[in-house]
Design a protein around this motif. Structure first.
Motif, short mmCIF file in Angstrom:
data_model
loop_
_atom_site.label_atom_id
_atom_site.label_comp_id
_atom_site.label_asym_id
_atom_site.label_seq_id
_atom_site.Cartn_x
_atom_site.Cartn_y
_atom_site.Cartn_z
N GLY A 75 -24.69 -30.35 -13.81
CA GLY A 75 -23.51 -30.14 -12.99
C GLY A 75 -22.53 -29.12 -13.52
O GLY A 75 -21.44 -28.95 -12.94
N PHE A 76 -22.88 -28.41 -14.62
CA PHE A 76 -21.91 -27.49 -15.22
C PHE A 76 -21.53 -26.35 -14.28
O PHE A 76 -20.38 -25.90 -14.27
N ALA A 77 -22.49 -25.87 -13.53
CA ALA A 77 -22.19 -24.76 -12.62
C ALA A 77 -21.09 -25.13 -11.64
O ALA A 77 -20.35 -24.25 -11.16
N THR A 78 -20.95 -26.44 -11.34
CA THR A 78 -19.88 -26.87 -10.44
C THR A 78 -18.52 -26.78 -11.10
O THR A 78 -17.49 -26.59 -10.43
N LEU A 79 -18.48 -26.90 -12.43
CA LEU A 79 -17.20 -26.91 -13.14
C LEU A 79 -16.57 -25.52 -13.23
O LEU A 79 -15.35 -25.40 -13.38
N ILE A 80 -17.37 -24.46 -13.20
CA ILE A 80 -16.81 -23.11 -13.40
C ILE A 80 -15.81 -22.75 -12.31
O ILE A 80 -14.69 -22.33 -12.62
N PRO A 81 -16.13 -22.90 -11.01
CA PRO A 81 -15.08 -22.61 -10.01
C PRO A 81 -13.91 -23.57 -10.09
O PRO A 81 -12.78 -23.21 -9.76
N VAL A 82 -14.16 -24.80 -10.55
CA VAL A 82 -13.07 -25.76 -10.67
C VAL A 82 -12.10 -25.34 -11.77
O VAL A 82 -10.88 -25.38 -11.60
N VAL A 83 -12.64 -24.92 -12.92
CA VAL A 83 -11.76 -24.50 -14.00
C VAL A 83 -11.00 -23.24 -13.61
O VAL A 83 -9.86 -23.02 -14.04
N ARG A 84 -11.63 -22.39 -12.79
CA ARG A 84 -10.91 -21.22 -12.30
C ARG A 84 -9.74 -21.63 -11.42
O ARG A 84 -8.67 -21.02 -11.45
N TYR A 85 -9.93 -22.71 -10.65
CA TYR A 85 -8.87 -23.19 -9.76
C TYR A 85 -7.74 -23.86 -10.56
O TYR A 85 -6.56 -23.52 -10.39
N VAL A 86 -8.07 -24.78 -11.44
CA VAL A 86 -7.03 -25.50 -12.17
C VAL A 86 -6.30 -24.58 -13.15
O VAL A 86 -5.16 -24.85 -13.53
N ALA A 87 -6.95 -23.49 -13.56
CA ALA A 87 -6.31 -22.57 -14.49
C ALA A 87 -5.17 -21.80 -13.83
O ALA A 87 -4.29 -21.29 -14.53
N GLU A 88 -5.17 -21.70 -12.52
CA GLU A 88 -4.14 -20.96 -11.81
C GLU A 88 -2.94 -21.82 -11.46
O GLU A 88 -1.94 -21.31 -10.96
N VAL A 89 -3.03 -23.12 -11.69
CA VAL A 89 -1.95 -24.04 -11.31
C VAL A 89 -1.22 -24.49 -12.56
O VAL A 89 -1.83 -25.07 -13.46
N PRO A 90 0.07 -24.22 -12.66
CA PRO A 90 0.80 -24.64 -13.87
C PRO A 90 0.80 -26.15 -14.03
O PRO A 90 1.05 -26.90 -13.08
N PHE A 91 0.48 -26.59 -15.25
CA PHE A 91 0.48 -28.02 -15.59
C PHE A 91 -0.36 -28.84 -14.61
O PHE A 91 0.04 -29.93 -14.19
N HIS A 92 -1.49 -28.33 -14.21
CA HIS A 92 -2.35 -29.10 -13.32
C HIS A 92 -2.72 -30.43 -13.99
O HIS A 92 -3.04 -30.46 -15.19
N PRO A 93 -2.68 -31.54 -13.23
CA PRO A 93 -2.87 -32.86 -13.87
C PRO A 93 -4.22 -33.03 -14.56
O PRO A 93 -4.33 -33.85 -15.48
N VAL A 94 -5.26 -32.31 -14.12
CA VAL A 94 -6.56 -32.49 -14.77
C VAL A 94 -6.99 -31.21 -15.48
O VAL A 94 -8.18 -31.01 -15.73
N GLN A 95 -6.04 -30.34 -15.77
CA GLN A 95 -6.38 -29.09 -16.44
C GLN A 95 -7.01 -29.34 -17.80
O GLN A 95 -8.05 -28.77 -18.15
#
Length: 1349
Positions: free
Chosen positions: A422-442
């Motif tokens: 499932g790692f390939a699924t995490l890459i776009p997710v980390v790209r998303y949470v990285a753009e949000v300040p203090f994202h709760p699951v960053q």
């Protein structure tokens, strides 16, 4: 059980009514109904009617009653209950009378409208009561449901259930019921009885085991438990705890079997992210039983307790039955299977609730790792990854999935396999949470990424690596710029991920990763440069990233340039940002942070010994690192800090001094004190037979020595410190002198001791004259004599080096060291630069000492050269010393003065006459170059007219014996011509007079010059091809230069000796000159046919000749013997060169022409040659046009009007001004000239011309007034613009020509000529402005005198 006999039912109701009537107060007026029932059971309505409660009860209780009647009766009662008086009466006197019939009606009629009417009446009655009525309804409904004897239809059971829900305030669709008090429900829910009944219902009735009904019953149970759990009247005991296993198995079993999403929601509950704004919310929008139970820790309770420990008998039976039905499977197995269905549901609410349940299930208190590992083994992680893939980055789903995956990751090895998938699924997710300040699951997302990188090495692809580093670099950049905040844990994880990626095998040689690492390291460091304690851990991880980035720059797969670029980038971060911040923030840092910073710098020093490490070392010492290190020891006097400080100092010394120079500090690190003052105490002790003390003394001397090289103020920032250090050094020399005699210390120790002692003695001499011990000084000088110390390779402080050269006692030793320095041919020395000053004994240091003139430096060098000249076989040493002298004066021109004062001329005389080297061509060559350098830079007043320089000059002129042929000039002979020119130049200042006379009358030299001039003039027009690049052209230029300086020298050394008219004799009367000189005819030919450099030097000679002739003519009042024809030929040559492209040539020709015209010989005997001379008029007309209308003047003349101005001025000064002058300078022309004047275009010559025009009455009063205003404005602007003349400084730099380059020698001599000319200007803008201002002042004085006249 139902009774079909209405009479029996009536009797029961009658008895109940009698009992209630007996208890209640009697009603007011007595009435009877048509059935004859008692009046106490008849209540009046507001409309004037009445309702008999017993008749109403009989109607509802009879299953054979028509539904139409029942519906009508219910509607009438519902309307009456809306009347306050009626409602008050029934609640006050008959509140419990209708409970039984209403409940029986719910189970008797399979009619939905009637059931809804009944439930509405029940809710109305319960909402107006204090709670006892509601409790009785709940009890009767529970009894009926639990009896198990009724075979109701599904609708009846459903409606009966809904009445129970409504009585407990679970349906907000009835608006008037919303006012029901919560404490009423809490009292109902606070009883344990309803829970038992509900379990009996579910256990007893198979028809209720349908999914919908079971879900509704469970929801009722959930709401009762919530009310009981949150009731203010409760004792805090969780009633459900006694039924924990039964509830869990029941709900999990329902969840596993159902396929209906509404039932799943009742089992799971909606996501905790749903907004709950009211206590009254629909059932499918509220938390359901499993979620609540997991939050209360029921799952953990089941895992930790045995099923036989339950408190109630019923519960035991239920558990046993549940386990029998499931083949004894544990709850976690059933749960894992049950949760898969909701996870695959198409309803997003169901999936969200499933994720939240999983999170609470795994995070409940006391949960062990075994259930989580079982969930991973049951592929739950795959389900979550799939939900995450389809989430479209919706925050609730992303948050829940990442939280669940974070908990699943604790399963260790079992989760790794799922993470790989499932790692390939995490890459776009980390790209998303990285753009949000203090994202709760960053942070959780970053942890998953890091787990994959560290636990699954070699699986990441290059594209994935590059994508991740871009995301993380952007995160750090935005964090540094303040665009986005990051939690400390997230920051630390990002740094760790970068480190892991750099260690990846596929990352080696990746230039894109290297560039990202550069940026990430910089942003990580910059974001942590805060002294607050909350950033301490972040800074340590940023430092670790920085160190690993530097290591990454050593990968073999990188090119050399890429390695250097990355390492230099890291060092720039350290030197530009980290080091300055560290030095200023040290007082606010904790010891751990300080140690981390010291370790980082230490690591970078140890990683390399190349230029990068040296660059860092220089930056450290330039920041007073040694003082700073002892400051750290003062703040944190711990053993750990002391060890780190001294070890880093040793490494710093290794890099700076090389050759493992820091070893003494490393060897003594355990014994060295934390206080630097104690180091001085060690120096004052006798170290015989004490190896530890001796080691500490060596380390102390090394630390002091290194500190002194970089002007660090560890010990000598105050006077007392300087005295203390000097006293400690003297004490060290005195108490250990006996040890020095038995075995002298090594060369390095002596060098350090000499440097320190010389430094503090020098400081004492410069400031306060601190007393010193002469005995200690003698011991030091003996050490220097006995020890083979090497001064050229030693690194000394400039003050110490200067003090050594001020000691006459060691002059012989220093002479030996200078000779050793010359022999080593290492004039550049060791490249140790601090604050822009060189600390090694290189040629710059020696030149500085010699030029200063406050030491024996120049004397030592001159004496050394003299001694070498007296010894045979020293040719190589002589040449090296002469080269040193030449280099010294090229660096510091003032050194030429000091060398001449110390007798460099006598040393040259010794070389040329008193030794065997007088015929050495090599020595003659190098000494000639040195002589030219000295004479070109020495101040004239320094030179003395002694016999030494005369002898040197005579020796140099031996080059021309026999006379040199025109084509036989070589480099040495031309250089000698340059030296002779300088001797003649100095003679104009009254020095080197005898040497100049010997030059002027040297027969062989005159013959060589004449032959060269003759050969050149015979070339005719072909002479133009012989420029400075040809042998003839080069020799001709030098001969002309010597001729010019002879013209300048003759009036100074032989006043009145020369008859300047002899240079103008016609060929028939021309006699050879007995001194150096070129006839006017030859000069004119050379000007006419020669190349541009020849024209320039020849024109200077002609100008000097004409000037001397004019002075002599006006002084002696004689008439020229030359003919008019000869003068006209000279004028023709000069007029033709007025417009020459070289401004210097044109200017000289203009001046020469103005001198000849000023003689006024052409107008004698009533001739009018000037009046008729068209060239003169053309020159003046072009001048007028260029001044009045610059845009109309020829391009070749625009920038060259200066040479024509002297001609025009001379014509204006003639007794008889040519008539055409007034037609050229008419009113219009003069007005235009005045209008075009500006400060930037104004020149001395132009003001001179305007002054002469005014004196000659060419200007009208109005024009003079305008000119006055213009010149005043120009004067004001020029005064504001006068600054230091930078071009003059450039000119001074140009003075130091290289004798090896004859082109530079020639250029220097020409510049020397131009600076001597008072009518030309080559010294810069400010000098020009000053001359213009002087001419303007003269103009104003002339104007004032005319006004006064």
């Amino acid at each position: 059980m139902f009774f079909n006999d209405s009479q029996e039912l009536d009797l029961d109701l009658a008895e109940e009514a009698e009992t209630l009537s007996y208890c209640d107060p009697p009603p007011a007026p007595p009435q009877t109904c048509p059935q004859g029932h008692r009046s106490t059971l008849i209540l009046k309505t507001q409309q004037g009617g009445s309702i008999c409660l017993l008749c109403f009860s009989n109607l509802l209780s009879n299953p054979l009653s028509p539904t139409l009647y029942i519906s009508y009766a219910l509607s009438q009662l519902s309307q009456a209950l809306s009347q306050p008086q009626f409602l008050h009466s029934i609640l006050s006197f008959h509140s419990h009378f209708l409970v039984s019939p209403l409940v029986k009606a719910l189970s008797s009629y399979d009619d939905d409208p009637i059931a809804r009417q009944v439930t509405d009446i029940i809710v109305d009655l319960c909402g107006s009561d204090d709670g006892s009525l509601c409790g009785e309804f709940v009890a009767r409904v529970s009894d009926m449901l639990a009896s198990g004897t009724l075979a109701w239809s599904r609708r009846q059971v459903f409606m009966l259930g809904k009445s129970l829900f409504k009585s407990l305030n679970f349906q907000p669709c009835i608006s008037h019921f919303s006012t029901m008090k919560r404490n009423t429900m809490a009292r109902v829910a606070g009883q344990k009885f309803p829970f038992i009944k509900v379990f009996q219902i579910i256990e007893s009735y198979d028809e209720l085991r349908s999914e919908e009904i079971r879900g509704e019953i469970l929801f009722v149970l959930y709401k009762i438990s919530i009310l009981q759990y949150t009731s203010e009247d409760g004792d805090g005991t969780d009633v459900l705890l006694a039924f924990c296993p039964k509830i869990l198995y029941l709900v999990v079993d329902s969840l596993m079997k159902t396929q209906i999403d509404d039932v799943r929601l009742n089992c799971l509950g909606l996501s905790s992210t749903a907004s709950v704004t009211s206590f009254l919310i629909p059932c499918k929008f509220n938390d359901a039983l499993l979620t609540v139970l997991s939050q209360r820790g029921f799952f953990a309770n089941v895992d930790s307790k045995d099923a036989s420990s339950m408190n109630s008998y019923d519960s035991d039976n239920f558990i046993q039955a549940a386990e029998d039905g499931k083949d004894g499977l544990p709850l976690n197995i059933i749960f894992a299977e049950a949760i898969k269905g909701p996870l695959l549901s198409s309803d997003s609410q169901v999936r969200q609730s499933s994720l939240d349940l999983l999170f609470h299930y795994m995070s409940c208190q006391g949960a062990s790792g075994k259930p989580i590992q079982f969930l991973v083994e049951e592929n739950i992680a795959d389900y979550v990854f799939e939900i995450l893939r389809l989430s479209e980055f919706r925050d609730p789903v992303v948050n829940s999935c990442i939280k669940v995956l974070d908990l699943l990751s604790t399963a260790g090895q079992a989760f790794k396999q799922r993470l790989v998938v499932g790692f390939a699924t995490l890459i776009p997710v980390v790209r998303y949470v990285a753009e949000v300040p203090f994202h709760p699951v960053q942070n959780q997302t970053l942890k998953l990424i890091r787990n994959y990188i560290s636990d699954c090495p070699g699986i990441l692809t290059t594209s994935q690596i590059e994508e991740l580093v871009l995301v993380f670099t952007r995160m750090l950049e935005k964090h540094t710029d303040g665009e986005m905040g990051m939690l400390p844990d997230a920051f630390i994880t990002v740094c760790s991920v970068f480190v892991d990626l750099m260690k990846y095998s596929s990352s080696h040689g990746n230039l894109n990763l290297a560039r990202s690492v550069q940026e990430a390291s910089k942003h990580a460091i910059l974001s942590c440069l805060d002294v607050s304690e909350k950033h301490a851990r972040q800074l340590l991880h940023a430092l670790y990233l920085l160190k690993e980035a530097y290591l990454y720059g050593h990968e073999e797969n990188f090119t050399s340039s890429s390695k250097v670029e990355l390492r230099n980038y890291v060092l720039d971060i350290c030197t530009k940002y980290l080091l300055p911040w560290f030095v200023t923030a040290i007082n606010e840092l904790e010891e751990e942070t300080t140690l981390g910073l010291l370790e980082t710098f230490h690591s970078l020093l140890l990683l390399d010994s190349d230029i990068q490490a040296l660059k860092l070392a220089k930056a450290l010492v330039s920041s007073s690192w040694i003082s700073f290190s002892f400051g750290c020891l003062g703040l944190y006097p711990t053993e750990k800090m002391k060890c780190r400080v001294y070890l880093m100092l040793s490494s710093l010394v290794d890099v700076i001094l090389g050759n493992d120079a820091g070893k003494p500090i490393r060897d003594a690190a355990l014994y060295l004190p934390a206080d630097p003052i104690d180091l001085l105490f060690f120096l004052g002790q006798k170290s015989s037979h004490n190896l530890e003390l001796s080691s500490c003394q060596s380390a102390a001397l090394l630390i002091l020595y290194t500190s002194s090289l970089y002007d660090e103020s560890i010990f000598f920032s105050r006077l007392a410190d300087e005295k203390l250090v000097l006293a400690s050094l003297e004490q060290y020399l005195l108490v250990n002198s006996s040890d020095f005699k038995r075995g002298a210390p090594d060369s390095l120790s002596v060098t350090r001791l000499v440097n320190l002692y010389g430094l503090f003695r020098g400081l004492a001499k410069m400031s306060y004259q601190i007393p010193y011990s002469s005995k200690a000084e003698t011991i030091l000088f003996q050490l220097m004599t006995e020890n083979e110390w090497d001064l050229p390779s030693a690194i000394l402080h400039s003050v110490s080096l200067k003090w050594l050269f001020q000691q006459e006692k060691i002059g012989k030793q220093l002479s030996h060291q200078i000779l050793k320095f010359c022999r080593s041919n290492c004039s550049n020395g060791i490249d140790i630069l601090v604050h822009g000053r060189n600390r090694v004994l290189n040629v710059t240091a020696i030149a500085e000492i010699v030029a200063a003139g406050d030491s024996y430096g120049a004397t030592i060098i001159v004496c050394l050269l003299t001694e070498l000249a007296k010894d045979d076989g020293q040719e190589h040493d002589i040449i090296s010393v002469v080269n040193l002298v030449e280099t010294i004066i090229s660096i510091f021109p003032a050194g030429a003065n000091q060398l001449c004062l110390c007798g460099i001329g006598k040393a040259l005389y010794t070389l040329y006459y008193d030794t065997s080297y007088s015929f050495s061509l090599q020595i003659l060559k190098v000494t000639s170059a040195m002589t030219f350098r000295i004479l070109s830079l020495v101040q004239p007043e320094i030179l003395s007219d002694d016999e030494n320089w005369l002898a040197v000059t005579m020796k140099l002129m031996e080059h021309f014996e026999p006379p040199v042929a025109a084509d036989s000039w070589n480099h040495e002979s031309l250089l000698v011509i340059g030296i002779l020119s300088l001797v003649l130049h100095h003679s104009t200042n009254g020095v080197l007079v005898e040497a100049s006379k010997s030059i002027l009358f040297k027969t062989s030299l005159i013959s060589a010059i004449n032959s060269t001039i003759s050969a050149a003039t015979l070339k005719g027009p072909a002479l133009v091809d012989h420029d400075e690049g040809t042998s003839l052209g080069q020799s001709l230029i030098f001969v002309l230069l010597l001729n010019y300086f002879s013209f300048r020298s003759l009036p100074a050394v032989l006043p009145g000796f020369v008859d300047w008219q002899s240079f103008f004799d016609p060929p028939t009367r021309m006699q050879p000159l007995s001194f150096i000189g070129i006839h006017c005819r030859d000069l004119c030919r050379l000007m006419h046919f020669g190349s541009s450099p020849v024209k320039l030097v020849a024109s200077y000679s002609l100008l000097e000749l004409l000037t001397r002739l004019s002075d002599q003519r006006y002084e002696k009042h004689f008439e020229l013997r030359c003919t008019i024809k000869f003068l006209m030929s000279i004028i023709a040559v000069l007029q033709g060169l007025i417009f020459y492209s070289h401004l210097g040539v044109a200017m000289n020709c203009g001046l020469c022409l103005s001198i000849i015209l000023g003689w006024e010989m052409l107008d004698m005997q009533e001739t009018t040659m000037i009046e008729k001379n068209s060239w003169s008029r053309l020159i003046v007309e072009e001048l007028a046009m260029s001044l009045a209308a610059p845009c109309l003047a020829p391009k070749s003349f625009i920038n060259y009007h200066k040479p024509a101005i002297p001609v025009a001025v001379t014509l204006l000064k003639l007794q008889k001004i040519p008539g055409w002058m007034r037609s050229v300078f008419d009113d219009t022309c003069i007005s235009c000239i005045i209008e075009s004047l500006s400060a930037s275009k104004l020149s001395t010559e132009m003001v001179f011309l305007l002054r002469e025009l005014m004196n000659s009455d060419f200007l009208k009063a109005e024009q003079i007034a305008n000119l006055n205003r213009v010149l005043q404005a120009c004067r004001k602007e020029m005064y504001a613009d006068i600054t230091q003349d930078k071009r003059a400084e450039e000119h001074e730099k140009k003075m130091a020509a290289t004798p090896d380059d004859l082109g530079e020698v020639c250029e220097y001599l020409i510049c020397l000529i131009s600076t001597e000319s008072t009518l030309t200007d080559s010294r810069g803008l400010d000098f020009r402005n000053k001359r213009v201002l002087e001419e303007i002042e003269l103009f104003f004085r002339t104007l004032t005198m005319e006004d006064d006249g």
